[in-house]
Each structure stands twice: as C-alpha cells, then as structure tokens.
Design a protein around this motif. Sequence first.
Motif, PDB file in Angstrom:
ATOM      1  N   VAL A   1       7.000   4.602   4.567  1.00 31.42           N
ATOM      2  CA  VAL A   1       5.745   4.021   4.088  1.00 31.42           C
ATOM      3  C   VAL A   1       6.030   2.602   3.629  1.00 31.42           C
ATOM      4  CG1 VAL A   1       4.698   6.219   3.430  1.00 31.42           C
ATOM      5  CG2 VAL A   1       6.143   5.010   1.805  1.00 31.42           C
ATOM      6  N   PRO A   2       5.040   1.739   3.566  1.00 35.04           N
ATOM      7  CA  PRO A   2       5.300   0.357   3.120  1.00 35.04           C
ATOM      8  C   PRO A   2       5.861   0.274   1.705  1.00 35.04           C
ATOM      9  CG  PRO A   2       3.153   0.524   4.169  1.00 35.04           C
ATOM     10  CD  PRO A   2       3.644   1.913   4.013  1.00 35.04           C
ATOM     11  N   ARG A   3       5.515   1.213   0.846  1.00 31.22           N
ATOM     12  CA  ARG A   3       5.999   1.172  -0.515  1.00 31.22           C
ATOM     13  C   ARG A   3       7.454   1.636  -0.614  1.00 31.22           C
ATOM     14  NH1 ARG A   3       2.014   3.643  -4.965  1.00 31.22           N
ATOM     15  NH2 ARG A   3       0.747   1.976  -4.072  1.00 31.22           N
ATOM     16  N   GLY A   4       8.041   1.999   0.509  1.00 28.30           N
ATOM     17  CA  GLY A   4       9.427   2.446   0.496  1.00 28.30           C
ATOM     18  C   GLY A   4      10.431   1.367   0.169  1.00 28.30           C
ATOM     19  N   VAL A   5      10.009   0.121   0.043  1.00 26.07           N
ATOM     20  CA  VAL A   5      10.922  -0.957  -0.320  1.00 26.07           C
ATOM     21  C   VAL A   5      11.497  -0.713  -1.716  1.00 26.07           C
ATOM     22  CG1 VAL A   5      11.100  -3.449  -0.657  1.00 26.07           C
ATOM     23  CG2 VAL A   5       9.651  -2.536   1.168  1.00 26.07           C
ATOM     24  N   ALA A   6      10.721  -0.076  -2.575  1.00 27.76           N
ATOM     25  CA  ALA A   6      11.201   0.201  -3.935  1.00 27.76           C
ATOM     26  C   ALA A   6      12.200   1.345  -3.979  1.00 27.76           C
ATOM     27  CB  ALA A   6      10.012   0.509  -4.843  1.00 27.76           C
ATOM     28  N   ASP A   7      12.255   2.172  -2.951  1.00 30.33           N
ATOM     29  CA  ASP A   7      13.171   3.310  -2.911  1.00 30.33           C
ATOM     30  C   ASP A   7      13.760   3.407  -1.509  1.00 30.33           C
ATOM     31  OD1 ASP A   7      14.616   5.564  -3.477  1.00 30.33           O
ATOM     32  OD2 ASP A   7      12.890   6.917  -3.573  1.00 30.33           O
TER      33      ASP A   7
ATOM     34  N   THR B   1      -0.425  10.736   5.935  1.00 27.03           N
ATOM     35  CA  THR B   1      -0.113   9.781   4.876  1.00 27.03           C
ATOM     36  C   THR B   1       1.340   9.851   4.438  1.00 27.03           C
ATOM     37  OG1 THR B   1      -0.863  11.393   3.233  1.00 27.03           O
ATOM     38  CG2 THR B   1      -2.485   9.781   4.034  1.00 27.03           C
ATOM     39  N   SER B   2       2.067  10.854   4.926  1.00 26.76           N
ATOM     40  CA  SER B   2       3.502  10.921   4.609  1.00 26.76           C
ATOM     41  C   SER B   2       4.296   9.881   5.360  1.00 26.76           C
ATOM     42  CB  SER B   2       4.040  12.321   4.897  1.00 26.76           C
ATOM     43  OG  SER B   2       3.382  13.290   4.097  1.00 26.76           O
ATOM     44  N   GLY B   3       3.688   9.252   6.324  1.00 25.96           N
ATOM     45  CA  GLY B   3       4.331   8.145   7.015  1.00 25.96           C
ATOM     46  C   GLY B   3       5.141   8.556   8.222  1.00 25.96           C
ATOM     47  N   ILE B   4       6.097   7.717   8.564  1.00 29.17           N
ATOM     48  CA  ILE B   4       6.924   7.889   9.761  1.00 29.17           C
ATOM     49  C   ILE B   4       8.045   8.877   9.454  1.00 29.17           C
ATOM     50  CG2 ILE B   4       8.424   6.690  11.380  1.00 29.17           C
ATOM     51  CD1 ILE B   4       6.753   4.180  10.875  1.00 29.17           C
ATOM     52  N   GLN B   5       8.225   9.855  10.352  1.00 24.45           N
ATOM     53  CA  GLN B   5       9.224  10.891  10.148  1.00 24.45           C
ATOM     54  C   GLN B   5      10.420  10.758  11.083  1.00 24.45           C
ATOM     55  OE1 GLN B   5       8.691  13.025   7.552  1.00 24.45           O
ATOM     56  NE2 GLN B   5       6.832  11.822   7.223  1.00 24.45           N
ATOM     57  N   ARG B   6      10.213  10.212  12.253  1.00 25.26           N
ATOM     58  CA  ARG B   6      11.298  10.150  13.238  1.00 25.26           C
ATOM     59  C   ARG B   6      11.013   8.998  14.192  1.00 25.26           C
ATOM     60  NH1 ARG B   6      12.105  12.399  18.356  1.00 25.26           N
ATOM     61  NH2 ARG B   6      14.289  12.793  18.900  1.00 25.26           N
ATOM     62  N   VAL B   7      12.099   8.267  14.570  1.00 25.24           N
ATOM     63  CA  VAL B   7      11.998   7.143  15.502  1.00 25.24           C
ATOM     64  C   VAL B   7      13.124   7.266  16.516  1.00 25.24           C
ATOM     65  CG1 VAL B   7      11.962   4.638  15.788  1.00 25.24           C
ATOM     66  CG2 VAL B   7      11.002   5.658  13.725  1.00 25.24           C
ATOM     67  N   SER B   8      12.787   7.201  17.778  1.00 25.12           N
ATOM     68  CA  SER B   8      13.784   7.229  18.854  1.00 25.12           C
ATOM     69  C   SER B   8      13.499   6.093  19.819  1.00 25.12           C
ATOM     70  CB  SER B   8      13.752   8.566  19.595  1.00 25.12           C
ATOM     71  OG  SER B   8      12.486   8.768  20.215  1.00 25.12           O
ATOM     72  N   VAL B   9      14.538   5.633  20.507  1.00 23.69           N
ATOM     73  CA  VAL B   9      14.402   4.533  21.447  1.00 23.69           C
ATOM     74  C   VAL B   9      15.202   4.843  22.692  1.00 23.69           C
ATOM     75  CG1 VAL B   9      16.336   3.265  20.422  1.00 23.69           C
ATOM     76  CG2 VAL B   9      14.607   2.014  21.718  1.00 23.69           C
ATOM     77  N   SER B  10      14.672   4.479  23.828  1.00 22.43           N
ATOM     78  CA  SER B  10      15.347   4.610  25.117  1.00 22.43           C
ATOM     79  C   SER B  10      15.250   3.290  25.851  1.00 22.43           C
ATOM     80  CB  SER B  10      14.724   5.741  25.957  1.00 22.43           C
ATOM     81  OG  SER B  10      13.349   5.484  26.194  1.00 22.43           O
ATOM     82  N   PHE B  11      16.232   3.048  26.712  1.00 24.13           N
ATOM     83  CA  PHE B  11      16.345   1.747  27.374  1.00 24.13           C
ATOM     84  C   PHE B  11      16.383   1.911  28.880  1.00 24.13           C
ATOM     85  CE2 PHE B  11      18.331   1.261  23.216  1.00 24.13           C
ATOM     86  CZ  PHE B  11      17.689   0.135  22.720  1.00 24.13           C
ATOM     87  N   GLY B  12      15.952   0.878  29.532  1.00 23.25           N
ATOM     88  CA  GLY B  12      16.147   0.700  30.954  1.00 23.25           C
ATOM     89  C   GLY B  12      16.933  -0.581  31.168  1.00 23.25           C
ATOM     90  N   GLN B  13      18.020  -0.498  31.913  1.00 27.80           N
ATOM     91  CA  GLN B  13      18.908  -1.639  32.079  1.00 27.80           C
ATOM     92  C   GLN B  13      19.036  -1.998  33.547  1.00 27.80           C
ATOM     93  OE1 GLN B  13      22.447  -0.161  29.961  1.00 27.80           O
ATOM     94  NE2 GLN B  13      21.948  -1.518  28.250  1.00 27.80           N
TER      95      GLN B  13
ATOM     96  N   PRO C   1       0.832  -1.213   0.000  1.00 28.47           N
ATOM     97  CA  PRO C   1       0.000   0.000   0.000  1.00 28.47           C
ATOM     98  C   PRO C   1       0.860   1.253   0.000  1.00 28.47           C
ATOM     99  CG  PRO C   1      -0.041  -1.062   2.157  1.00 28.47           C
ATOM    100  CD  PRO C   1       0.660  -2.007   1.233  1.00 28.47           C
ATOM    101  N   PRO C   2       0.319   2.379  -0.459  1.00 28.69           N
ATOM    102  CA  PRO C   2       1.124   3.601  -0.542  1.00 28.69           C
ATOM    103  C   PRO C   2       1.445   4.228   0.804  1.00 28.69           C
ATOM    104  CG  PRO C   2      -1.144   4.040  -1.188  1.00 28.69           C
ATOM    105  CD  PRO C   2      -1.024   2.555  -1.019  1.00 28.69           C
ATOM    106  N   PHE C   3       0.666   3.942   1.834  1.00 30.82           N
ATOM    107  CA  PHE C   3       0.920   4.525   3.148  1.00 30.82           C
ATOM    108  C   PHE C   3       0.388   3.584   4.217  1.00 30.82           C
ATOM    109  CE2 PHE C   3      -2.899   6.322   1.255  1.00 30.82           C
ATOM    110  CZ  PHE C   3      -3.869   5.979   2.174  1.00 30.82           C
ATOM    111  N   TYR C   4       0.825   3.839   5.459  1.00 25.38           N
ATOM    112  CA  TYR C   4       0.388   3.020   6.579  1.00 25.38           C
ATOM    113  C   TYR C   4      -1.047   3.376   6.969  1.00 25.38           C
ATOM    114  CZ  TYR C   4       5.259   1.642   7.477  1.00 25.38           C
ATOM    115  OH  TYR C   4       6.517   1.128   7.379  1.00 25.38           O
ATOM    116  N   LYS C   5      -1.766   2.355   7.409  1.00 29.03           N
ATOM    117  CA  LYS C   5      -3.070   2.538   8.023  1.00 29.03           C
ATOM    118  C   LYS C   5      -2.997   2.068   9.472  1.00 29.03           C
ATOM    119  CE  LYS C   5      -5.771   1.937   3.779  1.00 29.03           C
ATOM    120  NZ  LYS C   5      -6.870   1.166   3.119  1.00 29.03           N
ATOM    121  N   ALA C   6      -3.960   2.524  10.252  1.00 26.35           N
ATOM    122  CA  ALA C   6      -3.964   2.166  11.673  1.00 26.35           C
ATOM    123  C   ALA C   6      -3.995   0.652  11.839  1.00 26.35           C
ATOM    124  CB  ALA C   6      -5.160   2.802  12.378  1.00 26.35           C
TER     125      ALA C   6
END
Length: 601
Positions: free
Chosen positions: A284-290, A330-342, A204-209
């Motif tokens: 977006v899911p279609r980002g596999v092509a680019d 519909t532009s999709g994910i713009q930023r991803v961050s992760v934090s940890f607890g150890q 699909p061209p973009f993510y859905k819920a």
Amino acid sequence: MCPRWLVLLQAFFLMSPRGAWPQPSSSPTGSAPTPSGQGPTTQGRTPQPSNGPESPRALTQSSSVGPTAVTPSAPENRTVDLFPVLPICVCDLTRGTCDVNCCCDRDCFLLHPRTVFSFCLPGSVRSSSWVCVDNSLIFRSNSPFPTRVFIDSNGIKQFCIHVNNSKLNYFQKLPEVDRTNFQALAEEFGGKAFISSFQSHSPPPFYKAGDPIVTYFSQWSVVSLLRQPASVGAGGLCADSNPAGFLESKSTACTRFFKNLTSSCTLDPALDAASYYNFTVLKVPRGVADLQNMKVPVTVTSQADSPLLSGNTCQNVVSQVMYEIETNGTSGIQRVSVSFGQTSLTVEPDASLQQHFIVHFKTVEQRAAASLPSPRSGNPGYLVGKPLLALTGDMTLLQSQGDGACSAQRHKVQFGVNAMSGCKLRLRKAGCSHWQQEMYQTLHGSPRPEHVAIFGNADPGQRGQWTRILHRNCSSLATNCTSCCLLPVSLEIQVLWAYVGLQSNPQAHVSGTRFLYQCQSIKDSQLPVGVSLTTLVTFVDITQKPEPPRGQPRMDWKLPFDFFFPFKVAFSRGVDFQKGSIFPVLTLCLLLLWVLSLGPK
C-alpha cells in the motif's frame, strides 16, 4: 320592377347581422413600431437607423431564439464609433509607433481603427455584448437596445442586439492592505500558498484505480514508482518515466535507437533484465512508514540472462517485459511476478529495438480458482473491436520489429476490424518441407487455430458454440515443376458474420471462417535469404434483413358533390360565424338577384 329591386335591397340590409360590416381598426397600445433599429451609440452622437427588421423584446434574450451567438465585438458601422478608445491603452507597447491591431494606440492617428485593422486586441476597446440571430427569424423589433443587421462571412444576414451590460466596463476597486487586515485577506482570497504553517500530506491508506505503484530500491534506499515505458511522438520513442496505473491492465510498445550499440549493449539498463526486478513493491502507499512488513519482492518466472556482446551481435537483449500483479482489495498488492522475452541485435550504425511492456492485474480469487474464466468478446453477440475468440491458440496477425523482421509478438484479430500486416522472415538453409512448415507456423501462429467462437460469450466446454475453420493451403495447388518448392507467402483470414435477433437489439455472430493461403513457387537453388510475409483479415457482413412491415393505410379524401353544401355549412354555424363574415349572406343574396333577373320582364 323598381319596387321589387328596392324590396330586395331592403331585405338584404335587414338580413345582414350586426357587426358584419368591416370596422376601422386601431393599433394596440405599444404595438406601433419603434425606431429600435439603431446601431450602438456614444455620447454626443446621433443614432443611425438600421435597415433590418424589428423583433419583439423577448428576442433580446439569447435563449428565446434557437441559433444564437454572442459576439464580443459589434458589427462594422461606418457612421458610428462602435469601439471608443480607452483611457488606459494596455497594448500600446511601442512608444511613438503604431502597434498593429491596437485600436486604442493614439500613435496610429486613426478615427475608426476597425477600417484599417482586421481586429482589435483585447483591452483596446470597451467591452460590449452582442446577441445575434438569423435575420430571417425576425419579423418586427421593438427592442429598447440598439440593433444592427449585417452580413457575416458566409453571406448570411444576422440581426444583432447590443445588450446594455454596463458591468463589463466597471473599474475594479483595489482593496487597501495593511498590517491589520493582511491575514484576513489572505485567508479569504488566498489558497495553500498563504498558509503560514506547512502541512504535510500523508500517503493514502490503500491504492485506488489509476494510482501509481510505489517501489523501493533497498540498494540505494530510494522510493520510486513502477514504470511502464510508452511511446512518445511520431517515431514512437520510449518514455521511461511513464508510471503504471493500479488495476489498469494494458500493453505498451516503443522503439529505442542506439548510436553506439557496442557500448550500450552492456551499459544501457533498458536492455538488461535485472533493471526490471531489482526492487520491491509496496503493498500500500502508506507502506513507506513500515518497509519491513510492506515490501513485496518481484519474482522472475522466465529466463533472464544479462546482455552479452559476442562479436558483432548483442545477445540477451530485453524485447518484452510482462508483470503479473496480484491484488486483494484494500489490502493492496500481494504478489508480483515478471517474465521476459529476449532477442539478439546486430551491431550496426543507428540500430533500433522495439520493446513491449505488459502489466496485468488479477485478484487472489482468480489465482485460487482452478481455471481462469474464459474472456468474453460480447454477451452474447460480438462487439466491434473485441478479439475474435479461438478454441485453441489465438486469432492473430503478423507483427514486425523495428528492423522489419518478424516478431514473436503478434497482433490480435479484432472483430469487425479489417487489418493487414507483414514482416520479413529470414530462412536458414534446409529442405523445402522445413521451409513450408516454418512459414505456415509464422503465418497462422502457434498453435494453429482450428475453431472460432460463434458468439462472443462462447463456452469452451460446449463444442456446439464453436465453428470449424476452413483451410486452403498450398498443397491444393497443382504444379508441374518437380524441382520447385511451393511456399506460402500470404494468409487471408476471411470471416463471414451476420446480425441475428431483434432489429431493435441485434447480436453479431460468426457464420464461417476460412484460412486462404497464397503461395509462391521458387526453385530450390534460388531460395532467397529473406521472404516477405503478409497476413490480412476481412470481415464480410452477410446479414439478410427481413421485409419491412406493411405501411399505414392511405388517407382517402372525399369532397362533397352537393352544390348547396357551402351554404348549409355557412348557415349551420349560427350567428357567431355570421358576425365574423358577411360573404355567405352576400353570396346568397346575389344568387337570388340573379335568379330573379332571369324571370319574365
């Protein structure tokens, strides 16, 4: 005197209206009861009458009577074969042996299989359709279909009608397939499996819920999904294949067990923080092509050291993973961050670790805003199950790890939900004041809440919408022991709330909150290594309902006291009423005769 009586009788007959005498009645056409109470019959058998009532023909429809139940098989009948055998016995699987509950198996040599078997397997008897209702609802039956009255397992009499649905026993016609009509039949009745040419579905061209989030491992050139491990089974074991859903912010927790923690400490990827960010996320899911323009790296916002085995301790083990994902429609994910607890684990047989995985989504507008909007737990009144809002900090309860030790994660207090939790706190050698401070902080969390929202939509900038929390700690308890240390071991959060507003739409609000600590006095020389702590929350409803409104005025029935009132009513209704009844006229005549009989003879 005789002529007088004759005159009265003649007057009585003259006063009687035409049609007032009873007429011989005849049943309407078709209303005579018919012997429909017959059980189902087969060819060559005589129908047996039923002892049940008769019902109108309209009652044969399942929708004409309220509680109907369609039963696939007929009630038991000892005189009529309700279950004729089929020429093809699909349940006869053992040659020369009687198959249990196979009513068409000729090896059983049973004339009435239902008398021996508890039920008949599907396909061993002819299909029949029965409609049953409570026997008390039926007064008379003239149904042309066979009927039957029987007693069910609850002791209730049921009136059943056998619906003549001959289509249930029709044989299916097998179509002929050859070279000319094969493709036509495949297209008419077939699905995707009959399509000769393979059609590939593009993403699909973009993510859905709810869609899984696509990730890319550049080291191995592998496309995968973002995982959010969840608990499975009664033991809460971690299922690593659970995908995270787009726009579904949620938290999961699961437990891992290690038979040999010495080798798993540095080899198990679930314990290493690097395995949770060594990939990129596709916008977006279609980002596999680019891939070059669609990859979003995962940014680490906390310390993430690799696991290290030091002596008998495995250090830097991942206990919590929290993803912050920023989206833009519909532009999709713009930023991803992760934090940890150890945390650290002690190497021992059958060691366990409880891990928490949190995925939180937010939009670009929320990030650009100066301050995030405060969460609501209702508008305006609190909703049951929503968090109890605090002005500083959070209203939380203790949470334990897999080994029972106190965890850094805590359970949120939910409005209207009484809860209790506990854990074991390991104390280090220090002074009494240090022990008290550490145990207070562990019980109520850090920072300690000071104010609670009165309503679920309270504004942090409006101090009038918040109420102060009352405290009663260990210092208020007197003790005569000078060498003792008074330590808090339990915290009870008492919340008084009530409904306000209209009774048709009441709103829950908090009237007051109190922190009640329970303390234990121990000597400095007898300090245990571990102390069991307990937190609980109780909600008390103090709603004072208003007095009910006044009831409706009572009906004051008054009966007439006039002796001649029935006669006035009888004669005031005219000739139409007299045609339907002769009793008022007869009563009046008898009364006159009685009065005349009292006269002088």
